[in-house]
Motif scaffolding. Structure first.
Motif, PDB file in Angstrom:
ATOM      1  N   ASP A   1      -2.655   6.793  12.199  1.00 61.57           N
ATOM      2  CA  ASP A   1      -1.253   7.203  12.142  1.00 61.57           C
ATOM      3  C   ASP A   1      -1.167   8.719  12.280  1.00 61.57           C
ATOM      4  OD1 ASP A   1      -1.720   8.379   9.615  1.00 61.57           O
ATOM      5  OD2 ASP A   1      -0.563   6.877   8.520  1.00 61.57           O
ATOM      6  N   PHE A   2       0.025   9.281  12.142  1.00 57.82           N
ATOM      7  CA  PHE A   2       0.227  10.710  12.375  1.00 57.82           C
ATOM      8  C   PHE A   2      -0.380  11.591  11.288  1.00 57.82           C
ATOM      9  CE2 PHE A   2       4.296   9.356  14.792  1.00 57.82           C
ATOM     10  CZ  PHE A   2       3.531   8.987  15.884  1.00 57.82           C
ATOM     11  N   ASP A   3      -0.854  10.983  10.179  1.00 53.31           N
ATOM     12  CA  ASP A   3      -1.549  11.721   9.131  1.00 53.31           C
ATOM     13  C   ASP A   3      -3.043  11.421   9.125  1.00 53.31           C
ATOM     14  OD1 ASP A   3       0.324  13.321   7.203  1.00 53.31           O
ATOM     15  OD2 ASP A   3       1.427  11.515   7.760  1.00 53.31           O
ATOM     16  N   ASP A   4      -3.519  10.796  10.199  1.00 52.87           N
ATOM     17  CA  ASP A   4      -4.919  10.461  10.382  1.00 52.87           C
ATOM     18  C   ASP A   4      -5.398   9.352   9.454  1.00 52.87           C
ATOM     19  OD1 ASP A   4      -7.093  10.900  12.085  1.00 52.87           O
ATOM     20  OD2 ASP A   4      -8.124  12.146  10.594  1.00 52.87           O
ATOM     21  N   ASN A   5      -4.473   8.553   8.901  1.00 50.27           N
ATOM     22  CA  ASN A   5      -4.855   7.378   8.133  1.00 50.27           C
ATOM     23  C   ASN A   5      -5.295   6.290   9.108  1.00 50.27           C
ATOM     24  OD1 ASN A   5      -4.095   8.141   5.370  1.00 50.27           O
ATOM     25  ND2 ASN A   5      -2.003   8.132   6.152  1.00 50.27           N
ATOM     26  N   GLY A   6      -6.389   5.610   8.790  1.00 51.00           N
ATOM     27  CA  GLY A   6      -6.843   4.504   9.609  1.00 51.00           C
ATOM     28  C   GLY A   6      -5.901   3.316   9.471  1.00 51.00           C
ATOM     29  N   VAL A   7      -5.591   2.681  10.602  1.00 47.99           N
ATOM     30  CA  VAL A   7      -4.705   1.512  10.623  1.00 47.99           C
ATOM     31  C   VAL A   7      -5.378   0.437  11.474  1.00 47.99           C
ATOM     32  CG1 VAL A   7      -2.430   0.629  11.305  1.00 47.99           C
ATOM     33  CG2 VAL A   7      -2.637   2.961  10.396  1.00 47.99           C
ATOM     34  N   GLU A   8      -5.437  -0.771  10.938  1.00 48.22           N
ATOM     35  CA  GLU A   8      -5.902  -1.935  11.693  1.00 48.22           C
ATOM     36  C   GLU A   8      -4.726  -2.881  11.857  1.00 48.22           C
ATOM     37  OE1 GLU A   8      -8.842  -5.841  11.286  1.00 48.22           O
ATOM     38  OE2 GLU A   8      -8.966  -4.262   9.771  1.00 48.22           O
TER      39      GLU A   8
ATOM     40  N   VAL B   1       0.851  -1.180   0.000  1.00 51.60           N
ATOM     41  CA  VAL B   1       0.000   0.000   0.000  1.00 51.60           C
ATOM     42  C   VAL B   1       0.893   1.238   0.000  1.00 51.60           C
ATOM     43  CG1 VAL B   1      -0.200   0.039   2.530  1.00 51.60           C
ATOM     44  CG2 VAL B   1      -1.964   1.116   1.151  1.00 51.60           C
ATOM     45  N   HIS B   2       0.479   2.255  -0.748  1.00 48.19           N
ATOM     46  CA  HIS B   2       1.142   3.557  -0.734  1.00 48.19           C
ATOM     47  C   HIS B   2       0.224   4.524  -0.009  1.00 48.19           C
ATOM     48  CE1 HIS B   2       4.586   3.564  -3.676  1.00 48.19           C
ATOM     49  NE2 HIS B   2       4.139   2.329  -3.757  1.00 48.19           N
ATOM     50  N   LEU B   3       0.747   5.206   0.991  1.00 41.37           N
ATOM     51  CA  LEU B   3      -0.028   6.184   1.742  1.00 41.37           C
ATOM     52  C   LEU B   3       0.468   7.579   1.445  1.00 41.37           C
ATOM     53  CD1 LEU B   3      -0.168   4.414   5.215  1.00 41.37           C
ATOM     54  CD2 LEU B   3      -1.984   4.549   3.493  1.00 41.37           C
ATOM     55  N   LYS B   4      -0.460   8.468   1.143  1.00 43.98           N
ATOM     56  CA  LYS B   4      -0.108   9.871   0.967  1.00 43.98           C
ATOM     57  C   LYS B   4       0.012  10.489   2.355  1.00 43.98           C
ATOM     58  CE  LYS B   4      -3.564  10.953  -1.798  1.00 43.98           C
ATOM     59  NZ  LYS B   4      -4.406  11.706  -2.755  1.00 43.98           N
ATOM     60  N   VAL B   5       1.141  11.113   2.624  1.00 39.75           N
ATOM     61  CA  VAL B   5       1.378  11.769   3.907  1.00 39.75           C
ATOM     62  C   VAL B   5       1.781  13.217   3.659  1.00 39.75           C
ATOM     63  CG1 VAL B   5       2.015   9.599   5.051  1.00 39.75           C
ATOM     64  CG2 VAL B   5       3.807  11.032   4.055  1.00 39.75           C
ATOM     65  N   ALA B   6       1.644  14.049   4.687  1.00 39.64           N
ATOM     66  CA  ALA B   6       1.990  15.466   4.564  1.00 39.64           C
ATOM     67  C   ALA B   6       3.486  15.698   4.751  1.00 39.64           C
ATOM     68  CB  ALA B   6       1.199  16.290   5.579  1.00 39.64           C
ATOM     69  N   ASP B   7       4.125  14.884   5.597  1.00 40.64           N
ATOM     70  CA  ASP B   7       5.530  15.089   5.944  1.00 40.64           C
ATOM     71  C   ASP B   7       6.166  13.729   6.217  1.00 40.64           C
ATOM     72  OD1 ASP B   7       7.894  15.447   7.536  1.00 40.64           O
ATOM     73  OD2 ASP B   7       7.180  17.394   8.214  1.00 40.64           O
ATOM     74  N   LEU B   8       7.110  13.327   5.388  1.00 39.69           N
ATOM     75  CA  LEU B   8       7.748  12.011   5.548  1.00 39.69           C
ATOM     76  C   LEU B   8       8.412  11.844   6.903  1.00 39.69           C
ATOM     77  CD1 LEU B   8       9.447  11.348   2.088  1.00 39.69           C
ATOM     78  CD2 LEU B   8       7.508  10.131   3.094  1.00 39.69           C
ATOM     79  N   GLU B   9       9.141  12.860   7.344  1.00 40.44           N
ATOM     80  CA  GLU B   9       9.891  12.729   8.592  1.00 40.44           C
ATOM     81  C   GLU B   9       8.980  12.692   9.820  1.00 40.44           C
ATOM     82  OE1 GLU B   9      12.947  11.744   8.376  1.00 40.44           O
ATOM     83  OE2 GLU B   9      12.788  12.039   6.218  1.00 40.44           O
ATOM     84  N   ARG B  10       7.760  13.209   9.686  1.00 40.12           N
ATOM     85  CA  ARG B  10       6.786  13.094  10.778  1.00 40.12           C
ATOM     86  C   ARG B  10       6.110  11.725  10.745  1.00 40.12           C
ATOM     87  NH1 ARG B  10       1.537  16.530  10.354  1.00 40.12           N
ATOM     88  NH2 ARG B  10       1.066  14.794   8.999  1.00 40.12           N
ATOM     89  N   ALA B  11       5.835  11.214   9.541  1.00 36.40           N
ATOM     90  CA  ALA B  11       5.119   9.944   9.385  1.00 36.40           C
ATOM     91  C   ALA B  11       6.007   8.727   9.653  1.00 36.40           C
ATOM     92  CB  ALA B  11       4.535   9.844   7.976  1.00 36.40           C
ATOM     93  N   LEU B  12       7.262   8.817   9.279  1.00 38.29           N
ATOM     94  CA  LEU B  12       8.187   7.683   9.347  1.00 38.29           C
ATOM     95  C   LEU B  12       8.316   7.066  10.738  1.00 38.29           C
ATOM     96  CD1 LEU B  12      10.147   5.958   7.700  1.00 38.29           C
ATOM     97  CD2 LEU B  12      11.898   7.688   8.116  1.00 38.29           C
ATOM     98  N   PRO B  13       8.437   7.828  11.819  1.00 36.26           N
ATOM     99  CA  PRO B  13       8.607   7.197  13.138  1.00 36.26           C
ATOM    100  C   PRO B  13       7.477   6.248  13.543  1.00 36.26           C
ATOM    101  CG  PRO B  13       9.215   9.501  13.259  1.00 36.26           C
ATOM    102  CD  PRO B  13       8.585   9.286  11.909  1.00 36.26           C
ATOM    103  N   PHE B  14       6.251   6.517  13.120  1.00 36.49           N
ATOM    104  CA  PHE B  14       5.136   5.635  13.467  1.00 36.49           C
ATOM    105  C   PHE B  14       5.352   4.248  12.856  1.00 36.49           C
ATOM    106  CE2 PHE B  14       1.036   3.723  12.346  1.00 36.49           C
ATOM    107  CZ  PHE B  14       0.477   3.597  13.601  1.00 36.49           C
ATOM    108  N   TYR B  15       5.615   4.207  11.586  1.00 40.68           N
ATOM    109  CA  TYR B  15       5.748   2.919  10.891  1.00 40.68           C
ATOM    110  C   TYR B  15       7.084   2.230  11.197  1.00 40.68           C
ATOM    111  CZ  TYR B  15       1.459   4.119   8.597  1.00 40.68           C
ATOM    112  OH  TYR B  15       0.144   4.442   8.375  1.00 40.68           O
ATOM    113  N   ARG B  16       8.144   2.994  11.371  1.00 40.21           N
ATOM    114  CA  ARG B  16       9.469   2.416  11.632  1.00 40.21           C
ATOM    115  C   ARG B  16       9.675   2.135  13.121  1.00 40.21           C
ATOM    116  NH1 ARG B  16      13.590   6.584  10.490  1.00 40.21           N
ATOM    117  NH2 ARG B  16      12.887   7.224  12.548  1.00 40.21           N
TER     118      ARG B  16
END
Length: 178
Positions: free
Chosen positions: A122-129, A18-33
């Motif tokens: 996640d930090f961009d308000d994407n739903g995660v299950e 899946v590809h997720l559109k995020v506003a800021d990579l460096e803000r989003a990355l810590p959640f997934y990594r």
């Protein structure tokens, strides 16, 4: 009763990434990594590709059309959530422990009979299950043999008890916050 398509897809087909559109990579990355534990496999301008176990990528975060953007408004179409399947209940419990340790709140937690699931954003308000499937022979069935899913509250303390054996073996008490 569900309807079968005239030409069913092969049962070996899987959703690969899946590809997720995020506003800021460096803000989003810590959640997934750092919280979920995916490893970064490749980076290019505006995108980071991540995987579990060395696959090329399961999740990609990109800002190609969304740098600095806002989440979709409630009531808009789009992705409801991405679902990450854990192979065991114990690994789902470990994911819950990671969320608790990171201070990430759940939107919900459900027992669906066929699976147990944690719901969050996640930090961009994407739903995660985050979920695990029970073995198929344990799935609830109706009188005709069809799958009978349910939505009941998931006992988080019971889920976390999967980790107690590990903590006891390590000689550490398991701390569970409410």
């Amino acid at each position: 009763m569900s309807q079968m398509p005239a030409h069913p897809i092969d049962p070996g087909v899987r959703i690969g990434h899946v590809h997720l559109k995020v506003a800021d990579l460096e803000r989003a990355l810590p959640f997934y990594r750092d919280v979920l534990g995916f490893e970064e496999t490749y980076r290019r301008p505006g995108a980071v590709f991540m995987s579990a176990g060395g696959y090329h990528h399961h999740i990609a975060l990109n800002t190609w059309e969304s740098r600095g953007g806002q989440p979709p408004a409630p009531g808009a179409t789009g992705l409801y959530h991405l679902a990450i399947l854990y192979p065991t209940r114990r690994l789902l419990a470990d994911a819950l422990r990671r969320l608790v340790d990171a201070g990430i709140m759940l939107d919900g937690a459900s027992d669906h009979g066929v699976s147990e699931a944690l719901y969050l954003r996640d930090f961009d308000d994407n739903g995660v299950e985050l979920y695990w499937d029970r073995p198929r022979e344990q799935w609830p069935r109706d009188a005709d043999g069809g799958i009978r899913m349910k939505t009941e509250p998931l006992n988080l303390r019971d889920l976390l008890s999967e980790l107690e054996t590990d903590a006891e073996l390590a000689g550490e008490p398991l701390a569970v916050s409410s």
